[in-house]
Design an enzyme around this catalytic site. Structure first.
Site, PDB file in Angstrom:
ATOM      1  N   LYS A 233     -50.979  20.740  -6.271  1.00 40.35           N
ATOM      2  CA  LYS A 233     -50.439  19.432  -5.713  1.00 40.35           C
ATOM      3  C   LYS A 233     -48.783  19.012  -6.504  1.00 40.35           C
ATOM      4  CE  LYS A 233     -54.916  17.619  -5.020  1.00 40.35           C
ATOM      5  NZ  LYS A 233     -55.343  19.197  -5.114  1.00 40.35           N
TER       6      LYS A 233
ATOM      7  N   LYS B  14     -11.592  14.714 -18.122  1.00 42.88           N
ATOM      8  CA  LYS B  14     -11.996  15.738 -17.024  1.00 42.88           C
ATOM      9  C   LYS B  14     -13.297  14.321 -16.562  1.00 42.88           C
ATOM     10  CE  LYS B  14     -14.482  19.009 -18.102  1.00 42.88           C
ATOM     11  NZ  LYS B  14     -14.850  20.091 -18.689  1.00 42.88           N
TER      12      LYS B  14
ATOM     13  N   THR C  45     -13.650  37.419   0.594  1.00 41.39           N
ATOM     14  CA  THR C  45     -14.886  38.372   0.287  1.00 41.39           C
ATOM     15  C   THR C  45     -14.565  38.571  -1.498  1.00 41.39           C
ATOM     16  OG1 THR C  45     -13.292  40.102   1.392  1.00 41.39           O
ATOM     17  CG2 THR C  45     -14.808  39.306   2.933  1.00 41.39           C
ATOM     18  N   HIS C  46     -15.790  38.907  -1.532  1.00 37.86           N
ATOM     19  CA  HIS C  46     -15.687  39.330  -3.105  1.00 37.86           C
ATOM     20  C   HIS C  46     -15.159  38.480  -4.006  1.00 37.86           C
ATOM     21  CE1 HIS C  46     -17.130  43.216  -2.006  1.00 37.86           C
ATOM     22  NE2 HIS C  46     -16.079  43.240  -1.029  1.00 37.86           N
TER      23      HIS C  46
ATOM     24  N   TYR D 263     -63.173  27.317  -1.498  1.00 39.13           N
ATOM     25  CA  TYR D 263     -62.464  26.584  -1.882  1.00 39.13           C
ATOM     26  C   TYR D 263     -62.506  26.578  -3.553  1.00 39.13           C
ATOM     27  CZ  TYR D 263     -61.128  22.508  -5.471  1.00 39.13           C
ATOM     28  OH  TYR D 263     -60.659  21.650  -5.845  1.00 39.13           O
TER      29      TYR D 263
ATOM     30  N   ASN E  85     -64.008  18.065  -1.084  1.00 39.75           N
ATOM     31  CA  ASN E  85     -63.182  19.856  -0.076  1.00 39.75           C
ATOM     32  C   ASN E  85     -62.240  19.669   1.544  1.00 39.75           C
ATOM     33  OD1 ASN E  85     -64.425  20.355  -2.826  1.00 39.75           O
ATOM     34  ND2 ASN E  85     -65.836  22.379  -1.603  1.00 39.75           N
TER      35      ASN E  85
ATOM     36  N   SER F  63     -17.159  13.395 -20.149  1.00 38.92           N
ATOM     37  CA  SER F  63     -16.868  14.077 -20.423  1.00 38.92           C
ATOM     38  C   SER F  63     -17.302  12.977 -21.512  1.00 38.92           C
ATOM     39  CB  SER F  63     -16.100  15.247 -21.373  1.00 38.92           C
ATOM     40  OG  SER F  63     -16.306  15.612 -22.253  1.00 38.92           O
TER      41      SER F  63
ATOM     42  N   ASN G  87     -16.546  15.933 -14.240  1.00 42.17           N
ATOM     43  CA  ASN G  87     -17.367  17.279 -13.806  1.00 42.17           C
ATOM     44  C   ASN G  87     -18.368  16.866 -12.845  1.00 42.17           C
ATOM     45  OD1 ASN G  87     -16.338  18.241 -16.289  1.00 42.17           O
ATOM     46  ND2 ASN G  87     -17.793  16.924 -17.781  1.00 42.17           N
TER      47      ASN G  87
ATOM     48  N   GLN H 290     -56.793  22.646  -7.589  1.00 43.91           N
ATOM     49  CA  GLN H 290     -56.546  21.140  -7.945  1.00 43.91           C
ATOM     50  C   GLN H 290     -54.603  21.404  -8.333  1.00 43.91           C
ATOM     51  OE1 GLN H 290     -58.559  18.336  -9.921  1.00 43.91           O
ATOM     52  NE2 GLN H 290     -57.764  19.306 -11.442  1.00 43.91           N
TER      53      GLN H 290
ATOM     54  N   SER I  83     -57.253  15.656 -12.132  1.00 44.09           N
ATOM     55  CA  SER I  83     -56.387  15.142 -11.280  1.00 44.09           C
ATOM     56  C   SER I  83     -55.728  14.017 -11.004  1.00 44.09           C
ATOM     57  CB  SER I  83     -56.026  15.940 -10.345  1.00 44.09           C
ATOM     58  OG  SER I  83     -57.731  15.574  -9.295  1.00 44.09           O
TER      59      SER I  83
ATOM     60  N   GLU J 193     -24.002  20.849  -8.867  1.00 41.84           N
ATOM     61  CA  GLU J 193     -24.210  21.575  -9.902  1.00 41.84           C
ATOM     62  C   GLU J 193     -25.080  21.559 -10.508  1.00 41.84           C
ATOM     63  OE1 GLU J 193     -21.869  21.401 -14.177  1.00 41.84           O
ATOM     64  OE2 GLU J 193     -20.431  19.878 -13.851  1.00 41.84           O
TER      65      GLU J 193
HETATM   66  N1  ARG Z   1     -59.648  16.881  -7.435  1.00 44.71           N
HETATM   67  C1  ARG Z   1     -59.697  18.309  -6.251  1.00 44.71           C
HETATM   68  C2  ARG Z   1     -58.785  18.849  -5.891  1.00 44.71           C
HETATM   69  O1  ARG Z   1     -57.804  18.422  -5.906  1.00 44.71           O
HETATM   70  C3  ARG Z   1     -60.450  17.670  -5.338  1.00 44.71           C
HETATM   71  C4  ARG Z   1     -61.790  19.102  -4.721  1.00 44.71           C
HETATM   72  C5  ARG Z   1     -62.645  18.888  -5.792  1.00 44.71           C
HETATM   73  N2  ARG Z   1     -63.967  19.171  -5.295  1.00 44.71           N
HETATM   74  C6  ARG Z   1     -64.762  20.190  -6.104  1.00 44.71           C
HETATM   75  N3  ARG Z   1     -65.556  20.324  -5.350  1.00 44.71           N
HETATM   76  N4  ARG Z   1     -64.649  20.199  -7.063  1.00 44.71           N
HETATM   77  O2  ARG Z   1     -58.787  20.513  -5.580  1.00 44.71           O
END
Ligand code: ARG
Length: 471
Positions: A336, A294, A166-167, A328, A121, A288, A296, A333, A34, A301
């Site tokens: 994110k 144009k 309205t509408h 966990y 974790n 454009s 825009n 992961q 990650s 948008e």
């Molecule tokens: N890169 C992991 C995550 O984003 C970190 C935690 C990993 N923990 C594990 N037991 N593999 O969740």
């Protein structure tokens, strides 16, 4: 898989390599890593480690000397990251192990003591919360800037008359200030939701360790305090698996973008030559490549379009967490990228709007002319008849007939003569024309939440006070 089969030769190169006899497959290494995205939380990771190390030294798990070495090493690493000189490695999987390995590289064996009494974790849960708290504060400030601009414009346009719809059909005249304050109400609720979400973001999972807590004499209240969290979380299993706060933030973002998309849609309509209510300065528009005439409204948008991805992130996170057993799981992961993008998108769209709103130039004559069309004071005529003793249902019928007659004549209600109006009711007198004007119509809606200019000004004053009270 051919180009991936060249795995890292030595399993012991991993921080967790001790029980492994075979190196990780190179594709698996890349698939499970990650670091390419979670390095965004590097500063929060260091901040969490600094607090953890300080607490460990305070409870006697680390010596003062060990703590000093770790503290100095982490601060030096922060400098490397800021300077763009940090040697990120996919082999080290994530931001946490990259920084920890680098610490040991820099300060030697003492670096290996940092991970005492914690796990990735609780570490990752801490990092995300710290990162998100920072984004929430930036987003809150940008939301406030937008609302300040909106209320200021609303105050300037308290008397500007436009059609209310309205509408998407012309319904009754309103003031432009009143319309802008409707946007502001949506955003005020968004701000409340954001601050409510912040309360649940701002709790410290640090110390939950892998899932069950740790046998070291840690002080969770102390790390919570050092990191500016309101309190430690209650249950270690929940602490490492809870992502409700990220889902709540995405729900906030989805609703914010929904509101901005509605305002965007109105700007797109209003800047069209068919409406022509608003001039959006050139710096928020593009041309454009083929049609030279144009201009825009790209910024509204695009904000409207970006609502889709944020709604998608909310669904992604809800689905990620659905049916996950405690505690966990590696699934987490995947939280994110949607979370980062939801925050980035919310911040960018707010910035676009906060810059754009003060620059909106209403074309008052066009708004007024549009409000005068479409029999928008018909309800006022009905209310007038009710004041003269006619029952509302009968008044509705009389006005319906008057409108139908006016359509035949190609005139508006206010353009009919008194005699013409009186064919439909003898309750109509010479004073009727006062209520048929647009100014009379808006001024008559003179109560809290109404469109009368005096009410709009009072509402602006209240809005300003409540925004200023945010501190
Ligand atoms: N890169 C992991 C995550 O984003 C970190 C935690 C990993 N923990 C594990 N037991 N593999 O969740």
């Amino acid at each position: 898989m051919s180009k991936d089969t060249n795995a890292s030769a030595n399993p012991a190169a991993k921080l967790w390599g001790g029980r492994f006899s075979e190196a990780t497959d190179a594709f698996v290494e890349r698939f499970t890593a990650s670091v390419n995205f979670d390095q965004r939380m590097a500063m929060e990771d260091i901040q969490g480690s600094l607090a953890h190390a300080q607490m460990l030294s305070e409870v006697g798990v680390l010596t003062a000397d060990e703590y000093q070495q770790i503290d100095g090493g982490l601060r030096a690493i922060a400098g490397e990251i800021e300077a763009g000189e940090f040697p990120w490695s996919v082999q080290l999987e994530d931001v946490h192990m990259n920084i920890e390995a680098r610490l040991t590289e820099r300060i030697g064996a003492t670096g290996k003591k940092l991970h005492t009494g914690r796990s990735r974790n609780d570490q990752v849960a801490t990092d995300i919360r710290l990162w998100l708290r920072g984004r929430i504060d930036l987003i809150g400030a940008e939301l406030t800037r937008l609302q300040e601009g909106l209320v200021e414009l609303a105050e300037r346009e308290a008397d500007t008359i436009m059609p209310g719809f309205t509408h998407l059909q012309s319904a009754q005249p309103v003031t432009f200030g009143h319309h802008l304050l409707a946007w502001n109400e949506m955003l005020s609720r968004d701000y409340e939701r954001l601050m409510d979400c912040r309360k649940r973001v701002n709790r410290s999972p640090l110390g939950a360790a892998a899932l069950a807590g740790t046998s070291y004499p840690i002080d969770r209240a102390r790390t919570a305090e050092l990191l500016g969290f309101d309190a430690p979380t209650e249950n270690s299993l929940d602490s490492v698996s809870d992502r409700d706060f990220a889902i709540e933030f995405c729900a906030f973002s989805a609703l914010l973008l929904t509101h901005l998309s509605r305002a965007s849609e109105e700007l797109v309509l209003w800047t069209s030559s068919q409406f022509d209510f608003i001039d959006l300065p050139d710096r928020f528009c593009t041309g454009s490549s083929i049609m030279p005439q144009k201009k825009n409204p790209d910024v509204p948008e695009l904000v409207r379009g970006k609502t889709g991805r944020v709604n998608g992130h909310l669904v992604a996170l809800l689905t990620l967490m659905k049916s996950q057993p405690l505690a966990y799981n590696k699934d987490n992961q995947e939280d994110k990228e949607p979370l980062y993008d939801a925050a980035d998108t919310a911040l960018d769209c707010l910035r676009a709007f906060a810059d754009m709103v003060p620059a909106l130039k209403p074309k008052k004559a066009n708004m007024l002319a549009a409000a005068a069309q479409g029999f928008s004071t018909a309800t006022d005529l009905a209310d007038y008849l009710v004041r003269k003793g006619v029952a509302f249902r009968d008044a509705h019928e009389i006005v319906g007939q008057s409108v139908s007659f006016a359509i035949e004549q190609g005139a508006d209600l206010a353009e009919l003569s008194l005699e013409q109006l009186q064919q439909f009711s003898d309750a109509i007198g010479g004073d009727v024309f006062e209520v048929l004007t647009l100014e009379g119509s808006v001024a008559a809606r003179d109560h809290i939440g109404g469109t009368a200019p005096s009410q709009v000004r009072a509402a602006c004053a209240r809005a300003k006070r409540s925004i200023a009270a945010r501190g």
